[in-house]
Design a protein around this motif. Structure first.
Motif, mmCIF file in Angstrom:
data_model
loop_
_atom_site.group_PDB
_atom_site.id
_atom_site.type_symbol
_atom_site.label_atom_id
_atom_site.label_comp_id
_atom_site.label_asym_id
_atom_site.label_seq_id
_atom_site.Cartn_x
_atom_site.Cartn_y
_atom_site.Cartn_z
ATOM 1 N N MET A 1 0.839 -1.179 0.000
ATOM 2 C CA MET A 1 0.000 0.000 0.000
ATOM 3 C C MET A 1 0.884 1.242 0.000
ATOM 4 O O MET A 1 1.803 1.362 0.801
ATOM 5 C CB MET A 1 -0.888 -0.023 1.242
ATOM 6 N N GLN A 2 0.591 2.169 -0.925
ATOM 7 C CA GLN A 2 1.386 3.379 -1.038
ATOM 8 C C GLN A 2 0.933 4.401 -0.002
ATOM 9 O O GLN A 2 -0.254 4.593 0.208
ATOM 10 C CB GLN A 2 1.249 3.964 -2.435
ATOM 11 N N LYS A 3 1.895 5.051 0.617
ATOM 12 C CA LYS A 3 1.603 6.005 1.669
ATOM 13 C C LYS A 3 1.750 7.431 1.136
ATOM 14 O O LYS A 3 2.680 7.717 0.380
ATOM 15 C CB LYS A 3 2.588 5.784 2.812
ATOM 16 N N ALA A 4 0.829 8.316 1.519
ATOM 17 C CA ALA A 4 0.899 9.711 1.093
ATOM 18 C C ALA A 4 2.089 10.390 1.761
ATOM 19 O O ALA A 4 2.442 10.066 2.888
ATOM 20 C CB ALA A 4 -0.388 10.439 1.457
ATOM 21 N N PRO A 5 2.718 11.374 1.077
ATOM 22 C CA PRO A 5 3.853 12.064 1.683
ATOM 23 C C PRO A 5 3.430 12.837 2.926
ATOM 24 O O PRO A 5 2.307 13.312 3.014
ATOM 25 C CB PRO A 5 4.328 13.016 0.597
ATOM 26 N N ASN A 6 4.341 12.956 3.870
ATOM 27 C CA ASN A 6 4.068 13.673 5.104
ATOM 28 C C ASN A 6 4.380 15.151 4.894
ATOM 29 O O ASN A 6 5.528 15.526 4.722
ATOM 30 C CB ASN A 6 4.931 13.101 6.234
ATOM 31 N N ARG A 7 3.357 16.008 4.879
ATOM 32 C CA ARG A 7 3.522 17.449 4.690
ATOM 33 C C ARG A 7 2.781 18.189 5.792
ATOM 34 O O ARG A 7 1.785 17.700 6.300
ATOM 35 C CB ARG A 7 2.944 17.882 3.344
ATOM 36 N N PRO A 8 3.241 19.402 6.123
ATOM 37 C CA PRO A 8 2.494 20.199 7.096
ATOM 38 C C PRO A 8 1.080 20.475 6.600
ATOM 39 O O PRO A 8 0.791 20.386 5.407
ATOM 40 C CB PRO A 8 3.297 21.498 7.178
ATOM 41 N N LYS A 9 0.193 20.830 7.513
ATOM 42 C CA LYS A 9 -1.215 21.046 7.181
ATOM 43 C C LYS A 9 -1.396 22.120 6.123
ATOM 44 O O LYS A 9 -0.681 23.117 6.086
ATOM 45 C CB LYS A 9 -1.986 21.463 8.427
ATOM 46 N N HIS A 10 -2.373 21.928 5.286
ATOM 47 C CA HIS A 10 -2.848 22.901 4.297
ATOM 48 C C HIS A 10 -1.827 23.233 3.211
ATOM 49 O O HIS A 10 -1.953 24.252 2.556
ATOM 50 C CB HIS A 10 -3.296 24.203 4.973
ATOM 51 N N GLU A 11 -0.833 22.429 2.995
ATOM 52 C CA GLU A 11 0.102 22.705 1.914
ATOM 53 C C GLU A 11 -0.302 21.929 0.675
ATOM 54 O O GLU A 11 -0.716 20.785 0.745
ATOM 55 C CB GLU A 11 1.529 22.338 2.311
ATOM 56 N N VAL A 12 -0.179 22.577 -0.463
ATOM 57 C CA VAL A 12 -0.507 21.984 -1.750
ATOM 58 C C VAL A 12 0.791 21.579 -2.427
ATOM 59 O O VAL A 12 1.776 22.304 -2.384
ATOM 60 C CB VAL A 12 -1.260 23.016 -2.627
ATOM 61 N N THR A 13 0.793 20.420 -3.057
ATOM 62 C CA THR A 13 1.972 19.976 -3.783
ATOM 63 C C THR A 13 2.037 20.690 -5.126
ATOM 64 O O THR A 13 1.076 20.706 -5.880
ATOM 65 C CB THR A 13 1.936 18.456 -4.009
ATOM 66 N N GLN A 14 3.182 21.300 -5.406
ATOM 67 C CA GLN A 14 3.385 22.047 -6.640
ATOM 68 C C GLN A 14 4.161 21.203 -7.631
ATOM 69 O O GLN A 14 5.204 20.649 -7.289
ATOM 70 C CB GLN A 14 4.159 23.334 -6.343
ATOM 71 N N SER A 15 3.652 21.099 -8.848
ATOM 72 C CA SER A 15 4.404 20.421 -9.905
ATOM 73 C C SER A 15 5.037 21.480 -10.793
ATOM 74 O O SER A 15 4.573 22.602 -10.867
ATOM 75 C CB SER A 15 3.478 19.531 -10.729
ATOM 76 N N TYR A 16 6.117 21.114 -11.450
ATOM 77 C CA TYR A 16 6.820 22.026 -12.352
ATOM 78 C C TYR A 16 6.924 21.342 -13.709
ATOM 79 O O TYR A 16 7.991 20.895 -14.113
ATOM 80 C CB TYR A 16 8.213 22.347 -11.804
#
Length: 124
Positions: A1-16
């Motif tokens: 099972m793949q686990k979601a990355p651990n990020r602080p609350k309310h942060e959006v992942t930015q792609s480039y």
């Protein structure tokens, strides 16, 4: 099972995913003893995400006699400044403003780009 990355609350992942921008500093590229000649020396090569040029930003730039053409979001690096020049898709632009973006992972910068007054030679 793949686990979601651990990020602080309310942060959006930015792609480039929109391309690569090369950031250059303007400096003297003449050989020693010759008349100084301004040219570009590569500082960074970064991936970017094109941002929407909002109506407020557009009109504020016109009010300050600057014509912002594009806004690019890049990953945050230490010393990008408005004195630098960028090359995107074969065109040179001057950086008008550098703004830090909050609530985005990884930490990012927005670069507002204007047209260059003169084209510089590039030294790789």
């Amino acid at each position: 099972m793949q686990k979601a990355p651990n990020r602080p609350k309310h942060e959006v992942t930015q792609s480039y995913n929109d391309g690569v921008v090369k950031i250059y500093e303007v400096r003297n590229i003449a050989e020693a003893g010759y008349t100084p000649k301004k040219g570009l020396a590569l500082r960074y090569s970064l991936r970017f995400d094109e941002q929407r040029l909002g109506i407020n930003r557009l009109y504020m730039s016109r009010q300050n006699q600057a014509q912002i053409l594009r806004v690019l979001r890049v990953q945050r690096v230490k010393d990008i400044s408005p004195q630098d020049v960028v090359i995107v898709e074969g065109r040179q632009f001057k950086i008008d403003t550098v703004q830090s973006v909050k609530d985005i992972y990884p930490p990012s910068l927005d670069l507002a780009l204007t047209a260059t007054v003169h084209e510089y030679g590039v030294v790789e």
